[in-house]
Design an enzyme around this catalytic site. Structure first.
Site, short mmCIF file in Angstrom:
data_model
loop_
_atom_site.label_atom_id
_atom_site.label_comp_id
_atom_site.label_asym_id
_atom_site.label_seq_id
_atom_site.Cartn_x
_atom_site.Cartn_y
_atom_site.Cartn_z
N TRP A 151 0.84 -1.25 -0.09
CA TRP A 151 -0.03 -0.19 0.11
C TRP A 151 1.03 1.36 0.03
O TRP A 151 0.18 2.56 0.00
CB TRP A 151 -1.07 0.13 1.13
CG TRP A 151 -0.35 -0.23 2.37
CD1 TRP A 151 -0.35 -1.43 3.04
CD2 TRP A 151 0.64 0.52 3.57
NE1 TRP A 151 0.72 -1.76 4.27
CE2 TRP A 151 1.24 -0.60 4.51
CE3 TRP A 151 0.96 1.76 3.35
CZ2 TRP A 151 1.77 -0.01 5.16
CZ3 TRP A 151 2.01 2.05 4.15
CH2 TRP A 151 2.39 1.35 5.33
N LYS A 175 -3.26 -8.03 -7.62
CA LYS A 175 -4.09 -8.20 -6.28
C LYS A 175 -3.14 -7.04 -5.58
O LYS A 175 -2.33 -7.19 -4.76
CB LYS A 175 -3.89 -9.47 -5.67
CG LYS A 175 -4.92 -10.03 -4.90
CD LYS A 175 -5.23 -9.16 -3.49
CE LYS A 175 -4.09 -9.26 -2.49
NZ LYS A 175 -4.20 -8.27 -1.53
N ALA A 177 -3.07 -4.17 -2.25
CA ALA A 177 -3.20 -4.30 -0.93
C ALA A 177 -4.42 -3.78 -0.53
O ALA A 177 -5.09 -2.91 -1.35
CB ALA A 177 -2.37 -3.41 0.01
N SER A 229 6.08 -7.10 2.66
CA SER A 229 7.04 -7.65 3.77
C SER A 229 7.71 -8.84 3.61
O SER A 229 7.53 -9.90 3.05
CB SER A 229 6.12 -7.72 5.00
OG SER A 229 5.08 -8.93 4.62
N GLU A 249 10.10 -8.56 -4.27
CA GLU A 249 10.83 -7.25 -3.49
C GLU A 249 10.45 -6.90 -2.08
O GLU A 249 9.32 -6.93 -1.71
CB GLU A 249 10.33 -6.15 -4.56
CG GLU A 249 10.73 -6.15 -5.83
CD GLU A 249 12.22 -6.04 -6.07
OE1 GLU A 249 12.86 -5.36 -5.18
OE2 GLU A 249 12.88 -6.43 -7.02
N CYS A 283 10.41 1.24 1.42
CA CYS A 283 11.24 -0.14 1.77
C CYS A 283 12.56 0.43 1.61
O CYS A 283 13.52 0.05 2.53
CB CYS A 283 10.71 -0.76 0.73
SG CYS A 283 10.94 -0.40 -1.05
N GLU A 385 12.73 -3.12 10.66
CA GLU A 385 12.27 -1.96 9.63
C GLU A 385 10.89 -1.45 10.35
O GLU A 385 10.17 -2.25 10.80
CB GLU A 385 11.78 -2.82 8.44
CG GLU A 385 11.17 -1.83 7.51
CD GLU A 385 10.44 -2.53 6.13
OE1 GLU A 385 9.58 -3.40 6.30
OE2 GLU A 385 10.84 -2.15 5.18
#
Ligand code: NAD
Length: 489
Positions: A151, A175, A177, A229, A249, A283, A385
């Site tokens: 997202w 598909k 988020a 994630s 990723e 990220c 993270e």
């Protein structure tokens, strides 16, 4: 745009009222519900896969120049709708409108970039040990791609997959988020406007654990292109019931090294941008900063002043704000948890640490840009993270120590260095164990260079020519020729 797209799925070139349960989508700046989406049912997932398989037969055989023209039309359609698409994104994701516009235009740029790459899919002729054999190496599209996206960048992270896949000759089922589905449905609307043939682009909405997982397990999907994630990426890798191409990723825990020779103002500017942009929900966000002890005090003072200048606001009402709302309560709670953990373990709060005050912020997921200093690797802010507007700072004495600390993580996505000493730049950048190293800037990804992570940050590349190769198989055709019966004159 949202009311037109609510509760719809895009399958085989047409809009279907979804038959599954409804999921509300929230405006994170106000807490209000902007619309509902439908959770795709197993029957609808099968229909999307069947449509994508059928469309693959013709799309993959289309001359690449035709696929190129289609991608160009898609980029033009998206650029023409930048205002409406950006508004949709801000309403569901929270980022300021001007930033959302920038992201939509980058999606259009990705379409145009891969429109150009589509016509450059060529092969090789490889010499054999004898003259009567020849080896042709050709590239062929993998097939049907399942793209599963997060997202934080609801348009670009779809775009890199969609454009590279379509250029290669693959068809795709997206598909998105659960938090940001309307941007994906808006992209499908643009595919329709651009007259991309039915079945080439499909969008299914719904929970990752059901719809995403069903795509991972579906025998009719040849490749999963996932951004999200590391935990979900690992689950996808472990739960594929058949051999399937995967690109993952995943998360990061990105360091910035500021050496004694750095241009301090430039380093502070870069640190603020890459720690707090999109509320740190990137990220490649800078999570941890290692600064040379001799300049630490001045760096912290400048970083504090720069962080406190950032304007926070409701992204629709303040389109030019630096920061909007965080996308949901989850990253906000994690930010607070990492901050509390750091303070409990002895870190010092430099700035931030709470939500901005006032009625405008009372119902949304807001937090002030936060800096903690005196950090150690025992703190979550340095080792996990955060995915929020929090950055930890730690002093170092020698460059070797800074490199060791920067590499002391299971992640390997992006890293940053500020230094004016070119010998130092070369030494450090060669030793950082990351897929991306940005030196004296903080924009680690550009459209025409490969972008990807190492270690727990993933496998595979997006962007550039390498991003398209992820959607192609190599085929070796080895041909034996007989000497023809030729009458010599
Ligand atoms: P997430 O992993 O929770 O979800 C990502 C997507 O996976 C969503 O569409 C979700 O519905 C789906 N999903 C969830 N469970 C699934 C399952 N079992 N099977 C299939 N699909 C499933 O991630 P998020 O919270 O949406 O995004 C934040 C994460 O994404 C951060 O860790 C961030 O670092 C990462 N990220 C990485 C990159 C990169 O390029 N490396 C870019 C952006 C974000």
């Amino acid at each position: 745009m949202i009311s037109e797209l609510a509760e719809k799925l895009f399958i085989d070139g047409s809009w279907r009222q979804g038959e599954g349960g409804r999921i509300p989508v929230e405006n994170p700046a106000t807490g209000g519900i902007i619309g509902h989406i439908a959770a795709a049912t197993p029957v609808e997932i099968d229909a999307a896969v069947a449509a994508a398989r059928k469309a693959f037969k013709s799309w993959s055989r289309l001359p690449s120049v035709e696929r190129s023209k289609a991608l160009k039309r898609l980029g033009d359609a998206i650029a023409a709708e930048v205002d409406g698409m950006a508004r949709t994104m801000t309403l569901e994701q929270g980022k300021p409108l001007n930033e959302a516009k920038g992201e939509i235009l980058k999606l259009a740029e990705a379409c145009h970039f891969y429109a150009e790459e589509a016509v450059r899919i060529h092969g090789e002729i490889i010499p054999n040990t004898t003259n009567d054999h020849e080896s042709l190496v050709v590239r062929e599209p993998i097939g049907v791609v399942g793209a599963i996206t997060p997202w934080n960048y609801p348009a670009e992270l779809i775009g890199w997959k969609l454009c590279a896949a379509l250029a290669a000759g693959c068809t795709i089922i997206i598909k998105p988020a659960e938090l940001t589905p309307f941007t994906a449905l808006a992209i499908a609307r643009m595919a329709e406007n651009a007259q991309i043939p039915p079945g080439v682009v499909n969008v299914l909405t719904g929970p990752g654990s059901k719809v995403g997982q069903a795509m991972v397990e579906h025998p009719g999907i040849d490749k999963i292109a996932f951004t999200g994630s590391s935990a979900v990426g690992l689950r996808i890798q472990q739960s594929c019931p058949t051999i399937k191409r995967l690109s993952l990723e995943l998360g990061g825990n990105c360091p910035l090294i500021v050496t004694a020779s750095a241009n301090l103002d430039a380093a502070v500017k870069g640190a603020v941008r890459r720690s707090f942009r999109n509320m740190g929900q990137i990220c490649i966000a800078i999570n941890r900063i290692y600064v040379h002890r001799s300049i630490e005090a001045e760096f912290l003072q400048k970083l504090r002043a720069a962080a406190e200048k950032l304007v926070i606001g409701n992204g629709i009402e303040r389109p030019d704000a630096d920061l909007g709302a965080m996308a949901s309560a989850e990253p906000l709670n994690k930010t607070k948890e990492h901050l509390a953990d750091a303070l409990a373990k002895g870190a010092r709060l430099v700035t931030g640490g709470s939500a901005p005050e006032g009625e405008a912020f009372a119902h949304g997921h807001f937090f002030r840009p936060t800096v903690v200093a005196g950090c150690t690797h025992a703190m979550k802010v340095m080792s996990e993270e955060t995915f929020g507007p929090l950055v930890g700072v730690m002093a170092f004495d020698g460059v070797a120590e800074a490199i060791e600390r920067a590499n002391d993580t299971p992640y390997g996505l992006a890293s940053y260095v500020y230094s004016k000493d070119m010998d130092e730049v070369r030494y450090i950048s060669a030793r950082l164990d990351y897929g991306n190293v940005a030196v004296n800037n903080v924009d680690a990804g550009i459209m025409n260079a490969p972008y990807g992570g190492r270690k727990q940050s993933g496998v595979g590349y997006e962007h550039g020519r390498e991003g398209m190769l992820e959607y192609l198989n190599f085929k070796h055709i080895r041909i034996r020729y007989d000497e023809p019966k030729v009458t010599e004159r």
